[in-house]
Design an enzyme around this catalytic site. Structure first.
Site, PDB file in Angstrom:
ATOM      1  N   TYR A   1      -1.769  -1.198  11.121  1.00 42.00           N
ATOM      2  CA  TYR A   1      -1.899  -1.105   9.619  1.00 42.00           C
ATOM      3  C   TYR A   1      -0.691  -0.996   8.866  1.00 42.00           C
ATOM      4  O   TYR A   1       0.063  -1.457   8.161  1.00 42.00           O
ATOM      5  CB  TYR A   1      -3.073  -0.456   9.208  1.00 42.00           C
ATOM      6  CG  TYR A   1      -3.221  -0.645   7.591  1.00 42.00           C
ATOM      7  CD1 TYR A   1      -3.576  -1.673   6.712  1.00 42.00           C
ATOM      8  CD2 TYR A   1      -2.942   0.602   6.775  1.00 42.00           C
ATOM      9  CE1 TYR A   1      -3.598  -1.745   5.309  1.00 42.00           C
ATOM     10  CE2 TYR A   1      -2.859   0.357   5.421  1.00 42.00           C
ATOM     11  CZ  TYR A   1      -3.194  -0.578   4.792  1.00 42.00           C
ATOM     12  OH  TYR A   1      -3.293  -0.671   3.418  1.00 42.00           O
TER      13      TYR A   1
ATOM     14  N   SER B   1       1.085  -1.079   0.089  1.00 41.13           N
ATOM     15  CA  SER B   1      -0.116  -0.007  -0.032  1.00 41.13           C
ATOM     16  C   SER B   1       0.959   1.252  -0.077  1.00 41.13           C
ATOM     17  O   SER B   1       2.097   1.078   0.402  1.00 41.13           O
ATOM     18  CB  SER B   1      -1.062   0.143   1.224  1.00 41.13           C
ATOM     19  OG  SER B   1      -1.557   1.333   1.517  1.00 41.13           O
TER      20      SER B   1
END
Length: 276
Positions: free
Chosen positions: A146, A133
């Site tokens: 995360y 990401s």
């Protein structure tokens, strides 16, 4: 020449579903893995082989790889896409939830990689695609667990790229920006469960609102953008080590590289709407 074989995890929706469809179009024998095979019915109708797999369960991943090898005799592409976003203040999120975030986003991907590498080494070819990401390059408030998983997967991918190179195996990192998937809603739900009351309530309200923002959702890119990047990587003779795609991906990564830490903190806080 037998058709090349690809395994795509997290294939029941979003990026995984789009990637499975794209690789199928390119002629791969594609296995789409998810915990719930009922959500893979649409893929099965298109010729993609559904595979029940929980990436946090050793028996499940071992059985899945054994099945692929028994049926096709090879594995050419592993797309480690399964993952989710666990948001909440580091002080608030229980350590068990933090551990599970790493189990899914990091250890699940690495265990699958360990299982496919012997087959790829025997073939002297293969590509491991790790979907990280822009969250593996930038940071946002209340996203510590995360971001930690995505930073970790970036580093592990870099090390693996060096280790696998002598065996003809490529390791590619895909860095999605804003993509129109269920990810934002899931992250917001996790955030509201952990941090909407207490010391971080004001921040949590702002971040949850940003994650669910209709304006942001309208700007997000379709999952097919990432599927196209993955297709480009696995079909290239010499793929790039990283592909940043999707809304805001390249500008945000460049901004993080250029700005001092505290300046970037301010930019991100204002973009999310945090009080200051």
């Amino acid at each position: 020449m037998p058709a090349k074989t690809a395994l795509v995890t997290g294939a029941s929706s979003g990026i995984g579903e789009a990637t499975a469809l794209k690789l199928n179009e390119l002629g791969y024998t594609v296995y789409g893995a998810a915990r719930r095979t009922d959500r893979l019915a649409t893929l099965a109708d298109r010729g993609i082989r559904p595979l029940a797999m929980d990436v946090t369960d050793e028996d499940s991943v071992q059985t899945g790889i054994d099945k692929i090898i028994a049926e096709t005799g090879r594995i050419d592409v592993l797309v480690n896409n399964a993952g989710y976003g666990s948001y909440g203040a580091l002080e608030d999120v229980p350590l068990d939830e933090g551990r599970y975030q790493f189990e899914v986003n990091v250890f699940g991907a690495i265990r699958l990689t360990q299982l496919v590498l012997p087959h790829m080494r025997t073939q002297r070819s293969g590509t491991v695609v790790n979907v990280t990401s822009i969250g593996g390059k930038i940071h946002t408030p209340l996203g510590g667990w995360y971001h930690g998983t995505k930073f970790a997967l970036e580093a592990l991918s870099d090390c693996l790229r060096l280790e696998a190179k002598p065996f003809g195996i490529d390791v590619v990192v895909i860095e999605p920006g804003g993509i129109a998937t269920e990810w934002g809603a899931i992250a917001a739900d996790k955030l509201e469960k952990s941090s909407t009351s207490g010391a971080y309530a004001t921040q949590a309200a702002a971040v949850a609102s940003s994650l669910r923002s209709e304006a942001n959702a309208n700007r997000n890119s379709p999952p097919s953008v990432i599927a196209d990047a993955i297709a480009k990587a696995v079909t290239a003779r010499r793929p790039k080590t990283r592909y940043a795609s999707g809304f805001g991906a390249r500008p945000l990564i460049a901004l993080r590289r250029l700005l001092p830490d505290r300046t970037f903190d301010t930019v991100i806080s204002r973009a999310i709407g945090l009080p200051h």
